[in-house]
Design a protein around this motif. Structure first.
Motif, PDB file in Angstrom:
ATOM      1  N   UNK A   1      -6.655   3.371  -7.004  1.00  0.00           N
ATOM      2  CA  UNK A   1      -5.282   3.243  -6.499  1.00  0.00           C
ATOM      3  C   UNK A   1      -5.399   2.571  -5.132  1.00  0.00           C
ATOM      4  N   UNK A   2      -4.704   1.451  -4.980  1.00  0.00           N
ATOM      5  CA  UNK A   2      -4.792   0.676  -3.752  1.00  0.00           C
ATOM      6  C   UNK A   2      -3.408   0.452  -3.154  1.00  0.00           C
ATOM      7  N   UNK A   3      -3.395   0.268  -1.854  1.00  0.00           N
ATOM      8  CA  UNK A   3      -2.199  -0.140  -1.128  1.00  0.00           C
ATOM      9  C   UNK A   3      -2.479  -1.532  -0.586  1.00  0.00           C
ATOM     10  N   UNK A   4      -1.594  -2.488  -0.913  1.00  0.00           N
ATOM     11  CA  UNK A   4      -1.815  -3.863  -0.493  1.00  0.00           C
ATOM     12  C   UNK A   4      -0.537  -4.465   0.060  1.00  0.00           C
ATOM     13  N   UNK A   5      -0.714  -5.334   1.045  1.00  0.00           N
ATOM     14  CA  UNK A   5       0.386  -6.149   1.522  1.00  0.00           C
ATOM     15  C   UNK A   5       0.610  -7.252   0.506  1.00  0.00           C
ATOM     16  N   UNK A   6       1.747  -7.913   0.605  1.00  0.00           N
ATOM     17  CA  UNK A   6       1.961  -9.060  -0.257  1.00  0.00           C
ATOM     18  C   UNK A   6       0.843 -10.065   0.002  1.00  0.00           C
TER      19      UNK A   6
END
Length: 183
Positions: free
Chosen positions: A24-29
Motif C-alpha cells: 500500500x503506497x501513498x503517491x503524489x500525482x
C-alpha cells in the motif's frame, strides 16, 4: 489536473498468488513512468524486464521499449495518474516481465490531503517478499518455494542463489529508504 496537495492511496497486489503479496503506497500525482519506478521499488523487483500498464482497455508503456520491440504503447512519459483517477478509474493493471507475466492489480483506495511532514512516495503497509526475478511466473514461484522447503530437491536452478529467501519477509523501512530516491 490533480487536486492541489492530493495524495493517492494505492494498493498494489500480485495476482495469481496465495497468500497474496501486496503493498500500500501513498503517491503524489506523477507520470506512469515514475509510478512504474515506484512499483518496482515497492514490490522489490529489479527493473530488468519489459513492462506495461493496462488502463481502461489501453496499453501504456515505455516508448524506448516500444521502439525496440515494435509493440504499440501510449507513452508513460506524459500520462499522469490523476488523468485516470479523476475520470473514475478504480482499478488498473501493471504487467512486469512478459515471459513470467507478473500481473499486478492496482486499486485506487483513497485520495487524501498531503501531509507537509511526509516525503512522497511512501509505502505504508505490505505483506510478503517479492518473488525472485526470473523464477518463471506464478507456477515457477510455487515450484521454487517447494524446492526451498525440501533441502533434498536440487532441480530448481534458483534455490542455490536464494537459499536464504524468506517468502514472508517484508521490510517497510528498507522499501521507504529506496522510495526516497525515486525521481
Amino acid at each position: 489536473m490533480s487536486k492541489p496537495n492530493a495524495i493517492y492511496q494505492l494498493r498494489i497486489r500480485l495476482t495469481d498468488l496465495q497468500p497474496p503479496i501486496w503493498r500500500r503506497v501513498l503517491v503524489e500525482d506523477c507520470t506512469l513512468l515514475k509510478f512504474h519506478k515506484i512499483i518496482q521499488v515497492s514490490m522489490g523487483w529489479d527493473n530488468l524486464r519489459m513492462w506495461l500498464f493496462k488502463i481502461e482497455g489501453k496499453e501504456y508503456g515505455d516508448d524506448v521499449m516500444d521502439d525496440a520491440f515494435e509493440r504499440e504503447f501510449i507513452t508513460t512519459r506524459k500520462s499522469k495518474l490523476s488523468r485516470f483517477i479523476e475520470l473514475g478509474t478504480e482499478r488498473f493493471w501493471y504487467t512486469y516481465g512478459f515471459e513470467d507475466n507478473w500481473i499486478h492489480a492496482i486499486d485506487v483506495e483513497n485520495t487524501v490531503k498531503a501531509d507537509p511532514k511526509v516525503k512522497y512516495p511512501i509505502c505504508i503497509d505490505g505483506k510478503r517478499a517479492c518473488p525472485p526475478e526470473g523464477c518463471g511466473g506464478s507456477s515457477g514461484y510455487e515450484n521454487f518455494l517447494d524446492a526451498l522447503s525440501n533441502p533434498e530437491d536440487t532441480d530448481h536452478e534458483l534455490t542455490g542463489i536464494y537459499e536464504e529467501f524468506d517468502s514472508e519477509a517484508f521490510d517497510l523501512d528498507a522499501v521507504n529508504r529506496k522510495l526516497a530516491m525515486v525521481r
